[in-house]
Design a protein around this motif. Sequence first.
Motif, PDB file in Angstrom:
ATOM      1  N   GLY A 173      47.840  40.447  35.509  1.00 24.65           N
ATOM      2  CA  GLY A 173      47.347  40.519  34.649  1.00 24.65           C
ATOM      3  C   GLY A 173      46.023  41.295  34.827  1.00 24.65           C
ATOM      4  O   GLY A 173      45.880  41.110  36.311  1.00 24.65           O
ATOM      5  N   TRP A 174      45.141  40.943  34.053  1.00 22.20           N
ATOM      6  CA  TRP A 174      43.699  41.665  34.144  1.00 22.20           C
ATOM      7  C   TRP A 174      42.739  40.369  33.544  1.00 22.20           C
ATOM      8  O   TRP A 174      43.184  40.042  32.801  1.00 22.20           O
ATOM      9  N   ASN A 201      43.612  41.438  49.651  1.00 16.76           N
ATOM     10  CA  ASN A 201      41.753  41.029  48.437  1.00 16.76           C
ATOM     11  C   ASN A 201      42.165  39.970  47.378  1.00 16.76           C
ATOM     12  O   ASN A 201      42.990  39.968  46.628  1.00 16.76           O
ATOM     13  N   TYR A 202      41.719  38.597  47.895  1.00 16.65           N
ATOM     14  CA  TYR A 202      42.054  37.890  47.553  1.00 16.65           C
ATOM     15  C   TYR A 202      40.730  37.145  46.983  1.00 16.65           C
ATOM     16  O   TYR A 202      39.718  37.254  47.448  1.00 16.65           O
ATOM     17  N   ALA A 203      40.526  36.629  45.480  1.00 10.88           N
ATOM     18  CA  ALA A 203      39.744  35.187  45.286  1.00 10.88           C
ATOM     19  C   ALA A 203      39.424  34.375  44.301  1.00 10.88           C
ATOM     20  O   ALA A 203      41.539  34.216  44.180  1.00 10.88           O
ATOM     21  N   ILE A 204      38.821  33.421  44.372  1.00  9.50           N
ATOM     22  CA  ILE A 204      39.385  32.093  43.447  1.00  9.50           C
ATOM     23  C   ILE A 204      38.441  32.726  42.216  1.00  9.50           C
ATOM     24  O   ILE A 204      37.653  33.234  41.835  1.00  9.50           O
ATOM     25  N   VAL A 205      39.247  31.871  41.359  1.00 14.39           N
ATOM     26  CA  VAL A 205      38.435  31.729  39.470  1.00 14.39           C
ATOM     27  C   VAL A 205      37.750  30.620  40.091  1.00 14.39           C
ATOM     28  O   VAL A 205      37.834  29.592  39.734  1.00 14.39           O
ATOM     29  N   PHE A 206      36.308  31.312  38.823  1.00 16.04           N
ATOM     30  CA  PHE A 206      35.580  30.350  38.647  1.00 16.04           C
ATOM     31  C   PHE A 206      35.275  29.640  37.318  1.00 16.04           C
ATOM     32  O   PHE A 206      34.334  28.859  37.708  1.00 16.04           O
ATOM     33  N   GLU A 240      43.791  45.264  41.777  1.00 25.35           N
ATOM     34  CA  GLU A 240      43.654  47.003  41.422  1.00 25.35           C
ATOM     35  C   GLU A 240      42.337  46.612  40.505  1.00 25.35           C
ATOM     36  O   GLU A 240      41.972  45.952  40.026  1.00 25.35           O
ATOM     37  N   ASN A 241      40.865  48.178  40.199  1.00 24.15           N
ATOM     38  CA  ASN A 241      40.194  47.729  40.350  1.00 24.15           C
ATOM     39  C   ASN A 241      39.929  48.950  38.925  1.00 24.15           C
ATOM     40  O   ASN A 241      39.846  50.029  38.685  1.00 24.15           O
ATOM     41  N   PHE A 242      39.476  48.307  37.587  1.00 24.98           N
ATOM     42  CA  PHE A 242      39.015  49.011  36.555  1.00 24.98           C
ATOM     43  C   PHE A 242      37.651  48.621  35.766  1.00 24.98           C
ATOM     44  O   PHE A 242      37.652  47.582  35.150  1.00 24.98           O
TER      45      PHE A 242
END
Length: 249
Positions: free
Chosen positions: A239-240, A188-193, A223-225
């Motif tokens: 980190g969050w 589960n990857y993502a790119i910082v925009f 993780e998701n919160f």
Amino acid sequence: MKKLIFLLALCFSLSATAQNSQVFEAANKAYAAGNYEEAITQYEQILENGQTSAALHYNLANSYYKLNRVAPSIFHYEKALQLAPGDEDVHNNLGFARNMAIDAIGEEEQAGFRGIFDTSTAAFSASGWGLVAIFCMLVFVVFFLVYYFSNKTLVKRLLFIGAMFFLVMAISSAVVAATKQSFDKESNYAIVFSEEVQIKNEPSPRAEDAFLLHEGAKVKITENFQDWVEIALPNGSRGWLEEDNLKRL
């Protein structure tokens, strides 16, 4: 009535495909002429219409790259790589785009079975291996039918061997497709925009700062919160941050 609905749906699908093809060609012409903003608008329109491909994401990434827009260029190169993991041009251009990013994070190295599996099956995506499985199964059926109705011993033997070969290939490709799809769901990857974002020790704007990230950084979501996600970097840092700072791949 059902036949009419099916025909209408088929006609609509063919019409939409033809329209997207025309938009794609127009976008390519805009890109060739150096009108990158126009090309981006048209490529994005195709994505909004629900059509996707490695070539579409690759051309869109190139357009963003020409405008020095780091995050979207890296995002779409990564999307192209998901659909065509063995494409050298995508790999090379993704490397150039990453050089524009401020944070030199690097890639998470896969060890053991996962690393060997990813390397040996990089020629196709999960859907690509699924298509290979379908093709091999169709060839198996043809070989088996010809074998069943053939009367010559030598021909029957060769056809049987060929049929068994394609059956094994079909099963193997289906297993590879299912495994890659399972791995993709876990990754589960993502790119910082966001241009710049402070990563927090806890999912709260009042929490202490852990480290700083900039646009284009690739992170793994662990993780998701609520509206926050916990991210992990290849160096072990965690980190969050609020999810609206990034875009999931």
